[in-house]
Design an enzyme around this catalytic site. Structure first.
Site, PDB file in Angstrom:
ATOM      1  N   GLY A   1      62.018  55.167  47.635  1.00  0.00           N
ATOM      2  CA  GLY A   1      63.363  56.164  47.824  1.00  0.00           C
ATOM      3  C   GLY A   1      64.547  55.664  47.104  1.00  0.00           C
TER       4      GLY A   1
ATOM      5  N   GLY B   1      64.171  54.600  43.236  1.00  0.00           N
ATOM      6  CA  GLY B   1      62.726  54.032  42.767  1.00  0.00           C
ATOM      7  C   GLY B   1      61.605  54.863  43.581  1.00  0.00           C
TER       8      GLY B   1
ATOM      9  N   GLY C   1      58.061  52.987  40.780  1.00  0.00           N
ATOM     10  CA  GLY C   1      58.884  53.086  39.630  1.00  0.00           C
ATOM     11  C   GLY C   1      60.027  52.255  39.596  1.00  0.00           C
TER      12      GLY C   1
ATOM     13  N   CYS D   1      68.315  46.540  38.192  1.00  0.00           N
ATOM     14  CA  CYS D   1      67.564  47.666  37.585  1.00  0.00           C
ATOM     15  C   CYS D   1      67.346  47.523  36.127  1.00  0.00           C
ATOM     16  CB  CYS D   1      68.284  49.018  37.807  1.00  0.00           C
ATOM     17  SG  CYS D   1      68.679  49.241  39.449  1.00  0.00           S
TER      18      CYS D   1
ATOM     19  N   THR E   1      65.506  45.446  41.980  1.00  0.00           N
ATOM     20  CA  THR E   1      66.595  45.850  42.512  1.00  0.00           C
ATOM     21  C   THR E   1      66.757  44.827  44.068  1.00  0.00           C
ATOM     22  OG1 THR E   1      67.974  47.719  43.638  1.00  0.00           O
ATOM     23  CG2 THR E   1      65.878  47.487  44.393  1.00  0.00           C
TER      24      THR E   1
END
Length: 232
Positions: free
Chosen positions: A155, A144, A71, A173, A75
């Protein structure tokens, strides 16, 4: 909880290798061949994009991006950043949002161990510092995850002494109205990922026992007064 952390500094683990290792461990955890396991490591520089990443949020200079099945949005991972991949089976009563909040809480407490007060921003995942002294709200840790067949993977990433110039190439993000920071910049001393990992382990051990806990307060947000438009 088992922790594997042989990949710091010059031994930083390539992202695609770590992703495959996660998948292998995930399959083993689903089948109960292993217990809960956490990977702690650094990566060589890499951008990864979660499923909700928009085209305009990606680097516009042709920098390669790895599209992943977690999700969140885009990044950066790289040297000076503690990356954690908990491969853990969620109990039936634990919702995904509660799991994310527990990871956030572990990082908030680990940062407090280093003398830095952080917290959550309602509606935004990760760990934040409040607006202060002319600096905007800024993110110090990103989260995430993916949960499949009751087992979490992917993680968090915690900026310890990362080069923040890497964040100038994209919209971190997907948030354009806030900043990004690093622990060394905030506390004024050099702290490597391996220095911070023991505190993170301590608090993950506590919070991933799934006991009730007292969450840290959200950060206090500055209310900016609106300025009326001048009429001609």
């Amino acid at each position: 909880m088992r922790y594997l952390q042989d990949w710091y500094g010059d031994a930083a683990l390539d992202y695609t290798q770590a992703w495959q290792l996660q998948r292998d461990l995930h399959a083993d955890r689903v089948a109960d061949r292993i217990g809960d396991t956490v990977l702690l490591l650094e990566h060589p520089p890499v951008y990864t994009a979660g499923r909700r990443t928009e085209p305009h949020e990606r680097p516009q200079d042709g920098t390669p991006v790895v599209d992943v099945d977690r999700g969140g949005k885009i990044t950066f991972h790289g040297p000076g950043q503690l990356v954690g991949y908990p491969i853990v089976k969620l109990p039936g009563h634990v919702l995904v949002v509660d799991y994310v909040r527990r990871i956030e809480e572990a990082l908030i407490r680990a940062l407090a161990d280093q003398g830095l007060a952080t917290g959550r921003v309602p509606g935004r995942s990760g760990v934040w510092l409040p607006e202060s002294a002319g600096r905007p709200e800024r993110k110090i840790a990103a989260i995430g995850i993916r949960v499949s067949r009751g087992v979490a993977m992917h993680g968090f990433s915690l900026n310890c002494d990362v080069d923040l110039d890497w964040y100038d190439r994209f919209v971190p993000c997907g948030i354009a109205d806030a900043g990004v920071t690093s622990l060394d910049r905030e506390v004024g001393r050099d702290l490597r990922p391996s220095d911070v990992a023991p505190s993170v382990i301590t608090h993950l051990d506590d919070l991933l026992t799934w006991r009730t806990y007292e969450p840290s307060p959200d950060i206090e947000r500055v209310q900016h007064a609106s300025v009326p438009l001048l009429q001609p």
